[in-house]
Design an enzyme around this catalytic site. Structure first.
Site, PDB file in Angstrom:
ATOM      1  N   SER A 142     -16.078 -12.917 -28.511  1.00  0.00           N
ATOM      2  CA  SER A 142     -16.843 -13.634 -27.491  1.00  0.00           C
ATOM      3  C   SER A 142     -16.636 -15.147 -27.536  1.00  0.00           C
ATOM      4  CB  SER A 142     -18.524 -13.693 -28.256  1.00  0.00           C
ATOM      5  OG  SER A 142     -19.158 -14.563 -27.244  1.00  0.00           O
ATOM      6  N   TYR A 155     -24.440 -17.041 -33.880  1.00  0.00           N
ATOM      7  CA  TYR A 155     -23.546 -15.864 -33.112  1.00  0.00           C
ATOM      8  C   TYR A 155     -22.033 -16.418 -33.158  1.00  0.00           C
ATOM      9  CZ  TYR A 155     -22.296 -12.753 -29.595  1.00  0.00           C
ATOM     10  OH  TYR A 155     -21.565 -11.877 -28.707  1.00  0.00           O
ATOM     11  N   LYS A 159     -18.616 -14.577 -34.573  1.00  0.00           N
ATOM     12  CA  LYS A 159     -17.471 -14.236 -33.817  1.00  0.00           C
ATOM     13  C   LYS A 159     -16.139 -14.791 -34.110  1.00  0.00           C
ATOM     14  CE  LYS A 159     -19.428 -11.116 -31.614  1.00  0.00           C
ATOM     15  NZ  LYS A 159     -19.033 -10.094 -31.609  1.00  0.00           N
TER      16      LYS A 159
END
Length: 251
Positions: A142, A155, A159
């Site tokens: 991402s 998050y 990633k």
């Protein structure tokens, strides 16, 4: 590209909805047999029936958490039953939206397990079979991995770890297995559509307007990048993170 994946077998995680479901159907449309992995068994069965009816390929369903070693082993076993394993697409993921100090232990554990844990477990289970046949792994990253966003620290960190794992496995698995990742930006999935319908702050519109292409990606467009990295068309590409985010990495 009809028939491009004929005779090949792919495992797709996160296949019950969004990019995962679209990718699974795109592989089937190009002749590939698919093993679908996700937690939501009912939705997974619906996707499987639709794909089998529309494209006449073999489809297997493995319901469960991709981070679970037993689920990963079952998925690989299902692929072997179909003839072997040629592609692993790790699409499954989870993202909480909270500042670090507001992130609870449950969200911390689930985010790492659903993103890094699931990717690692599936790769570990799949690599022996992929080495035996030669194949490819494509992981989901991402823009949050490289461009800090308030509320997405955890998050983004997960990633970052996936990108590091991708590069390391590309070296370990060479020359028989290629390993790459797709860094996806905001994509018009069901979740984002629902957010747009209720967003009164204009946040989604602000993100969209900041993208050089002036729009969000479609799931089909992200799936196409996965297909390219999985195919012989990208035969000299490994250890790379491909940005597929409407120019978001430059914004």
């Amino acid at each position: 590209m009809t028939g491009e994946f004929a005779g090949r077998v792919a495992i797709v995680t996160g296949a019950s909805r969004g990019i995962g479901a679209v990718l699974a159907e795109a592989l089937a449309a190009r002749g590939g047999d698919v093993v679908l992995v996700a937690r939501d068994e009912a939705r997974l069965e619906d996707v499987a029936r639709r794909i089998a009816a529309a494209h006449g390929v073999n489809v297997r369903v493995v319901a469960g958490d991709a981070a679970d070693a037993q689920v990963a082993a079952r998925a690989v076993a299902a692929a072997i039953e179909l003839g072997g394993l040629d592609l692993l697409a790790n699409v499954a993921g989870w993202y909480p939206t909270a500042l670090v100090e507001d992130t609870g232990d449950e969200d911390y554990a689930r985010t790492l397990a659903s993103n890094l844990g699931a990717t690692f477990a599936m790769c570990r289970a799949a690599l022996p079979e992929l080495r035996a046949r030669g194949g490819a792994i494509v992981n989901m990253s991402s823009t949050a991995a490289r461009f800090p966003t308030p509320g997405l620290a955890l998050y983004g960190a997960s990633k970052c770890a996936i990108e590091g794992l991708t590069r390391a496995m590309a070296v370990e698995a060479a020359p028989l297995v290629r390993v790459n990742a797709v860094s996806a930006g905001p994509t018009m999935t069901e979740t984002v559509k629902a957010l747009m319908a209720t967003d009164k702050t204009g946040a989604v519109a602000a993100v969209t307007s900041a993208l050089p292409l002036g729009r969000l990606a479609k799931p089909e467009e992200i799936a196409e990048v996965f297909l390219f990295l999985a195919s012989a068309r990208s035969s000299v590409i490994t250890g790379q993170v491909i940005h597929a985010n409407c120019g978001g990495h430059m914004a």
